[in-house]
Write a protein that holds these residues in place. Sequence first.
Motif, PDB file in Angstrom:
ATOM      1  N   UNK A 117      -6.546   2.031  -9.304  1.00 58.69           N
ATOM      2  CA  UNK A 117      -5.675   1.011  -8.706  1.00 58.69           C
ATOM      3  C   UNK A 117      -4.810   0.342  -9.772  1.00 58.69           C
ATOM      4  N   UNK A 118      -5.385   0.075 -10.933  1.00 58.03           N
ATOM      5  CA  UNK A 118      -4.614  -0.523 -12.025  1.00 58.03           C
ATOM      6  C   UNK A 118      -3.490   0.425 -12.460  1.00 58.03           C
ATOM      7  N   UNK A 119      -3.792   1.713 -12.547  1.00 53.46           N
ATOM      8  CA  UNK A 119      -2.775   2.699 -12.897  1.00 53.46           C
ATOM      9  C   UNK A 119      -1.687   2.757 -11.823  1.00 53.46           C
ATOM     10  N   UNK A 120      -2.111   2.639 -10.562  1.00 50.72           N
ATOM     11  CA  UNK A 120      -1.146   2.626  -9.457  1.00 50.72           C
ATOM     12  C   UNK A 120      -0.177   1.448  -9.597  1.00 50.72           C
ATOM     13  N   UNK A 121      -0.699   0.256  -9.908  1.00 52.63           N
ATOM     14  CA  UNK A 121       0.160  -0.916 -10.076  1.00 52.63           C
ATOM     15  C   UNK A 121       1.177  -0.695 -11.198  1.00 52.63           C
ATOM     16  N   UNK A 122       0.687  -0.174 -12.332  1.00 48.62           N
ATOM     17  CA  UNK A 122       1.590   0.088 -13.462  1.00 48.62           C
ATOM     18  C   UNK A 122       2.688   1.068 -13.067  1.00 48.62           C
ATOM     19  N   UNK A 123       2.297   2.128 -12.328  1.00 43.78           N
ATOM     20  CA  UNK A 123       3.245   3.175 -11.965  1.00 43.78           C
ATOM     21  C   UNK A 123       4.242   2.687 -10.914  1.00 43.78           C
ATOM     22  N   UNK A 124       3.732   1.961  -9.911  1.00 46.19           N
ATOM     23  CA  UNK A 124       4.578   1.533  -8.803  1.00 46.19           C
ATOM     24  C   UNK A 124       5.502   0.381  -9.183  1.00 46.19           C
ATOM     25  N   UNK A 125       4.984  -0.560  -9.971  1.00 43.79           N
ATOM     26  CA  UNK A 125       5.739  -1.776 -10.248  1.00 43.79           C
ATOM     27  C   UNK A 125       6.269  -1.879 -11.672  1.00 43.79           C
ATOM     28  N   UNK A 126       5.714  -1.089 -12.589  1.00 48.42           N
ATOM     29  CA  UNK A 126       6.197  -1.130 -13.966  1.00 48.42           C
ATOM     30  C   UNK A 126       6.100  -2.518 -14.569  1.00 48.42           C
ATOM     31  N   UNK A 127       7.238  -3.004 -15.087  1.00 45.30           N
ATOM     32  CA  UNK A 127       7.242  -4.308 -15.744  1.00 45.30           C
ATOM     33  C   UNK A 127       7.654  -5.442 -14.803  1.00 45.30           C
ATOM     34  N   UNK A 128       7.576  -5.206 -13.501  1.00 41.62           N
ATOM     35  CA  UNK A 128       7.776  -6.322 -12.569  1.00 41.62           C
ATOM     36  C   UNK A 128       6.549  -7.226 -12.652  1.00 41.62           C
ATOM     37  N   UNK A 129       6.633  -8.477 -12.163  1.00 47.34           N
ATOM     38  CA  UNK A 129       5.470  -9.377 -12.219  1.00 47.34           C
ATOM     39  C   UNK A 129       4.241  -8.844 -11.498  1.00 47.34           C
ATOM     40  N   UNK A 130       4.420  -7.852 -10.615  1.00 45.62           N
ATOM     41  CA  UNK A 130       3.294  -7.312  -9.853  1.00 45.62           C
ATOM     42  C   UNK A 130       2.707  -6.054 -10.486  1.00 45.62           C
ATOM     43  N   UNK A 131       3.142  -5.720 -11.685  1.00 46.03           N
ATOM     44  CA  UNK A 131       2.686  -4.490 -12.321  1.00 46.03           C
ATOM     45  C   UNK A 131       1.419  -4.632 -13.135  1.00 46.03           C
ATOM     46  N   UNK A 132       0.702  -5.724 -12.960  1.00 44.81           N
ATOM     47  CA  UNK A 132      -0.536  -5.925 -13.733  1.00 44.81           C
ATOM     48  C   UNK A 132      -1.652  -6.400 -12.815  1.00 44.81           C
ATOM     49  N   UNK A 133      -2.908  -6.102 -13.144  1.00 45.37           N
ATOM     50  CA  UNK A 133      -4.033  -6.544 -12.307  1.00 45.37           C
ATOM     51  C   UNK A 133      -4.248  -8.048 -12.444  1.00 45.37           C
ATOM     52  N   UNK A 134      -4.769  -8.659 -11.400  1.00 47.02           N
ATOM     53  CA  UNK A 134      -4.995 -10.106 -11.397  1.00 47.02           C
ATOM     54  C   UNK A 134      -5.909 -10.520 -12.538  1.00 47.02           C
TER      55      UNK A 134
END
Length: 305
Positions: free
Chosen positions: A226-243
């Motif tokens: 899931x963390x990899x998914x966030x990085x891939x989908x959002x990149x450097x947007x504010x949502x690209x990192x786990x809480x």
Amino acid sequence: APVVPADQEEKFNLAEFRKGIEGKIQKRTLANGLRVIAMQQTSSPTVACYLKIGVGSSDEPFDQSGTAHFLEHLLFKGTKQMGTTDFAAEKVYLEQIEADGERIDSLERALLNPLLTDAERRKMTAALTVLHDRLERWQKKAQQYIISEEDSQAYSLAGQMGYNAYTTADVTNYQIKLPAHRLEMWAELESNRFLDPVLREFYPERKVIKEERRMRYDSRPTSLLYELFLKTAYGFSPYGKPVIGFEKSMHRLRLRETREFFNANYVPSRMVIAIVGDIEFEKTFRIIDKYFGRLKARPAPEFPP
């Protein structure tokens, strides 16, 4: 099942249902911008209280990922009145802890510099050893004044249920259910949490959230995916990192920066209180204004791009 003739069916009137619900709800906005939603529900002599702040991991800089979640933990550590037997005596050691802790964090960041000479690296490493020993002494001295989870003990004696908090990308939530006559107690304790917090046990708690990450992420393939998914989908947007934050940034979260994050984001205009239970509207709003009205209005920070 028997078929009920159409003329005998009880017709559900959505408009009447909404009218009945809305009649039990009132909303107010305090002078400082804090919003309050109150709903009467008299089936039980209790109140469920939710306090939501419009701040989460999406509001953090990438090099401070995990700050919002970490701050949620720290805000349970008490105030100058709660969580300590003698704040004046404790404060002396808290100041030493912060000073040496900042020195340690600065040196550890400096050691990341690949251009350091061996002599410079040895000198910094020796200084770190001395500072870590001093920090441990200050923490032991401060610990003699600390009452761990005093707020939780107070709420338990008052008959609480569900006392908890959580952090998401956009919201931090604090919640509890109490006997209805304990509403003013809740308002005083919770408003003090945001009015005058003491971020005590900062460095031990930083180790706690690192261990939490190891249990919830590093040892769970689905969480890492899931963390990899966030990085891939959002990149450097504010949502690209786990809480919970990235492992590489969590152990470098700094006390000064965490306090600045609190001051910038925990503003009344970003707060919403929802209270459901056996309440009187005017009395409830008076109590909320008495305690939460003490929070000073401050401009909300610009939303991250």
